[in-house]
Design an enzyme around this catalytic site. Structure first.
Site, mmCIF file in Angstrom:
data_model
loop_
_atom_site.group_PDB
_atom_site.id
_atom_site.type_symbol
_atom_site.label_atom_id
_atom_site.label_comp_id
_atom_site.label_asym_id
_atom_site.label_seq_id
_atom_site.Cartn_x
_atom_site.Cartn_y
_atom_site.Cartn_z
ATOM 1 N N ASN A 123 4.037 -2.878 1.737
ATOM 2 C CA ASN A 123 4.514 -2.867 3.113
ATOM 3 C C ASN A 123 4.791 -4.289 3.588
ATOM 4 O OD1 ASN A 123 1.660 -3.171 2.979
ATOM 5 N ND2 ASN A 123 1.411 -2.559 5.105
ATOM 6 N N GLU A 182 5.599 -6.201 7.420
ATOM 7 C CA GLU A 182 5.648 -5.970 8.864
ATOM 8 C C GLU A 182 6.506 -7.023 9.550
ATOM 9 O OE1 GLU A 182 1.481 -5.724 9.928
ATOM 10 O OE2 GLU A 182 1.319 -3.734 8.982
ATOM 11 N N CYS A 214 7.360 0.566 5.104
ATOM 12 C CA CYS A 214 6.219 1.051 4.328
ATOM 13 C C CYS A 214 6.379 0.704 2.839
ATOM 14 C CB CYS A 214 6.112 2.575 4.434
ATOM 15 S SG CYS A 214 5.580 3.174 6.043
ATOM 16 N N GLU A 266 5.956 2.600 0.267
ATOM 17 C CA GLU A 266 6.654 3.644 -0.492
ATOM 18 C C GLU A 266 8.167 3.464 -0.403
ATOM 19 O OE1 GLU A 266 4.294 3.915 1.737
ATOM 20 O OE2 GLU A 266 3.045 5.692 1.464
ATOM 21 N N CYS A 323 2.958 8.336 4.864
ATOM 22 C CA CYS A 323 3.287 8.792 6.225
ATOM 23 C C CYS A 323 4.380 9.860 6.150
ATOM 24 C CB CYS A 323 3.708 7.622 7.105
ATOM 25 S SG CYS A 323 5.384 7.026 6.791
ATOM 26 N N CYS A 342 7.860 8.672 5.044
ATOM 27 C CA CYS A 342 7.984 8.413 3.603
ATOM 28 C C CYS A 342 8.009 9.715 2.807
ATOM 29 C CB CYS A 342 6.862 7.498 3.135
ATOM 30 S SG CYS A 342 7.078 5.794 3.704
HETATM 31 N N1 THU Z 1 2.067 2.026 5.771
HETATM 32 C C1 THU Z 1 2.617 2.131 4.529
HETATM 33 O O1 THU Z 1 2.972 1.123 3.906
HETATM 34 N N2 THU Z 1 2.770 3.374 4.010
HETATM 35 C C2 THU Z 1 2.414 4.532 4.627
HETATM 36 O O2 THU Z 1 2.702 5.614 4.145
HETATM 37 C C3 THU Z 1 1.656 4.471 5.881
HETATM 38 C C4 THU Z 1 1.664 3.153 6.581
HETATM 39 C C5 THU Z 1 1.906 0.686 6.352
HETATM 40 C C6 THU Z 1 2.817 0.398 7.508
HETATM 41 C C7 THU Z 1 2.056 -0.654 8.269
HETATM 42 O O3 THU Z 1 2.379 -1.928 7.742
HETATM 43 C C8 THU Z 1 0.600 -0.352 7.952
HETATM 44 O O4 THU Z 1 0.597 0.528 6.849
HETATM 45 C C9 THU Z 1 -0.162 0.300 9.108
HETATM 46 O O5 THU Z 1 0.548 1.379 9.610
#
Ligand code: THU
Length: 128
Positions: free
Chosen positions: A42, A44, A53, A55, A86, A89
């Site tokens: 991930n 941000e 994310c 994935e 999530c 994804c």
């Molecule tokens: N996140 C992912 O990388 N994958 C997911 O399926 C759920 C959330 C990340 C996004 C963000 O940077 C952090 O987790 C908190 O939400």
């Protein structure tokens, strides 16, 4: 590659996550139908909604190599056991498979793996 090896790749790439806001690193490792492997973490942004994310980052790398069929996705976070993908994804994984029953989603459950099919995690998926 075994599912344990896929998870090991997800663990390694989770160390590259850029997550100064959530402090929630995630790594993902995608295996496509030809057995190739793609990893992503991930990343941000101060404009929070732009976060990508792990994935979808990994899937983007597979797509850029011309791949279109996902067979398995391993997901790992060092701060949460059984870190599941999530909803967004899940839908993106669905886009790149023929049958949700044939895609395995691999989570780390303590020292074990926990495996779901995409069909279990995304019932009644959206299709155009
Ligand atoms: N996140 C992912 O990388 N994958 C997911 O399926 C759920 C959330 C990340 C996004 C963000 O940077 C952090 O987790 C908190 O939400």
């Amino acid at each position: 590659m075994t599912y344990e090896e896929l998870m090991q790749k997800a663990i390694e790439v989770s160390e590259k996550a850029y997550c100064p806001y959530s402090k929630f690193p995630v790594g993902a490792c995608v295996m496509t139908d030809d057995g190739a492997i793609y990893t992503g973490c991930n990343f941000e942004n101060s404009s929070f909604g732009m976060t990508i994310c792990a994935e979808r980052n990994a899937i983007g790398s597979a797509i850029a190599e011309g791949k279109r069929k996902i067979k398995a996705v391993a997901i790992f976070s060092p701060v949460q056991d059984n870190c599941a993908p999530c909803g967004a994804c899940r839908q993106v994984i669905h886009e790149f498979c023929d049958n949700d029953n044939d895609v395995d989603i691999i989570l780390q459950n303590g020292n074990d793996l926990k495996i779901f099919t995409l069909a279990q995690l995304l019932p009644e998926s959206f299709n155009l």
